[in-house]
Design an enzyme around this catalytic site. Sequence first.
Site, mmCIF file in Angstrom:
data_model
loop_
_atom_site.group_PDB
_atom_site.id
_atom_site.type_symbol
_atom_site.label_atom_id
_atom_site.label_comp_id
_atom_site.label_asym_id
_atom_site.label_seq_id
_atom_site.Cartn_x
_atom_site.Cartn_y
_atom_site.Cartn_z
ATOM 1 N N GLU A 189 0.671 -1.270 0.054
ATOM 2 C CA GLU A 189 -0.176 -0.174 0.120
ATOM 3 C C GLU A 189 0.704 1.385 -0.020
ATOM 4 O OE1 GLU A 189 -2.755 -0.248 3.156
ATOM 5 O OE2 GLU A 189 -3.687 -2.073 2.449
ATOM 6 N N GLU A 217 -5.324 -8.709 0.772
ATOM 7 C CA GLU A 217 -5.965 -8.197 2.056
ATOM 8 C C GLU A 217 -7.486 -8.095 1.556
ATOM 9 O OE1 GLU A 217 -4.302 -5.123 4.368
ATOM 10 O OE2 GLU A 217 -2.439 -5.627 3.888
HETATM 11 O O1 IFM Z 1 -4.087 -3.483 9.369
HETATM 12 C C1 IFM Z 1 -4.099 -2.806 8.134
HETATM 13 C C2 IFM Z 1 -2.695 -3.515 7.088
HETATM 14 O O2 IFM Z 1 -1.680 -3.079 7.625
HETATM 15 C C3 IFM Z 1 -2.791 -2.796 5.791
HETATM 16 N N1 IFM Z 1 -4.187 -2.696 5.103
HETATM 17 C C4 IFM Z 1 -5.257 -2.319 5.658
HETATM 18 C C5 IFM Z 1 -5.234 -3.132 7.225
HETATM 19 C C6 IFM Z 1 -6.571 -2.564 7.937
HETATM 20 O O3 IFM Z 1 -6.455 -1.290 8.230
#
Ligand code: IFM
Length: 486
Positions: free
Chosen positions: A198, A383
């Site tokens: 990210e 994710e």
């Molecule tokens: O916890 C985070 C992760 O580290 C990166 N993506 C979003 C998740 C939830 O906020």
Amino acid sequence: MASLAGSRKPDGAAAPGDGVCRPTRHNARMPDHPATELPPSFLWGAATAAYQIEGAATLHGKGRSIWDEFTRRPGAVANGDTGDVACDHVRRMRDDVELMAGLGLNAYRFSVAWSRVLPRGIGQVNVRGLDVYDRLVDLLLERDIRPFLTLYHWDLPQALQERGGWGSADAPKWFAEYAAAVATRLGDRVRDWTTLNEPQVFAFAGHLAGNHAPGLTDWGLALRVAHHALLAHRVGADALRAIVRAPRVGIALDLHDCHSLRSLPDDEGAAVRMDGSQNRWFLDPLFGRGYPQDLVAAYGSLLPRGAVDAMHRYHGRLDFLGVNYYNPWRVESSSELPLRAALVEPVVPERTAMGWEVRPTGLRHVLERLAREYGATALYVTENGAAYDDEADPSGFVDDEDRRRYLDRHLAEAARAVRSGVPLEGYFAWSLLDNFEWAEGYDKRFGLVRVDFPTQTRTVKASGAWYRDLIAAWRRRIVAADPLGM
Ligand code: IFM
């Protein structure tokens, strides 16, 4: 030393129970779930990140990271929480891998703490720091769980921050040195590498909003950081390819389906710009298209000198793209420069404890767009998950129907995307464990597995048991279709 894990052939054995899973009331419906029809090569994983779970903040000469610093800043993190202990995962690694095996996972996405490997960010490699990941990789391979290693999930060594951090033109070079150090040690067993997690978030939350480390608030700096992150991805990927035999190298982007709040031309234009800053600013260069012109015009003199030309000659050379999807974004026009667009939170039927709108179709739309508009040939959901206000019963069990439903519906949309031809190869739930949720500290829980932080007891939640049962149903279906596994 264990061998390099390929995609595992399902063996038909139900995923082993871990002793703490309860039967779920949804098992009977499981055979009908569209995700059970995903192909035999599909990867079922869960994801975590170093600072969020590891603890062992100073073990074996680990250096400090920007998050070690930021969490000390009064008011920066809810309750003054830090990642010093987190889930104590470094010490409990073997048990945590057993937990993954109990869920039936065949892949695990984790990140390496740069300052464990290079305490000063560059220079002397800390062999004992690398030992931590060497052991983790072997434990995973012993359990037939394919390691997906992320090099950078936001914890820059503080020593590098003191030299200008991601804002420094040297940052890509530092990152390539770090990538090479990790690849040299683990490249014989890890095939799947994600360079950065990210970049949009660590560039803009960390350097514009200031609510993440290093807590800075400067548009020009944030754009410079984002630019250096893209360059770092490419030189880091090149370093990996020079060392690892036939690696698969990708990057994980947080992508949002952006919608205008109202059907008004101003809001619609704002949604296009928001999509540009959040999604296209990274996707376009990574797919060899340079920075998007409309955003180049909006950012104007805020952009680093030479950045636009540099991106014309750039290509991310992705073997796969990781998609982190949580929620759609609603956008309205605003007078605030440079984007003239603002996020709004209208009343919607469902939000998670983070306040994020729940919209499972958004995941499918994002995946379909990547295949259609960018010609992506290999995608993972790296994710996807949700925080809810979990309540544990006296035994520690959480009957998290809200999270189970969230996963159920998102996985159904992911499976529909595959059916429509999207090259999705795996899904990683965020997160394996309740963990340190950055500025929210330990208040927000995303885990499939509850962590009782004072005792570090792990208890599989109803959502985790459901995920385990879904994976087992997928395996059974594959075995039934091909009993000899030919
Ligand atoms: O916890 C985070 C992760 O580290 C990166 N993506 C979003 C998740 C939830 O906020």
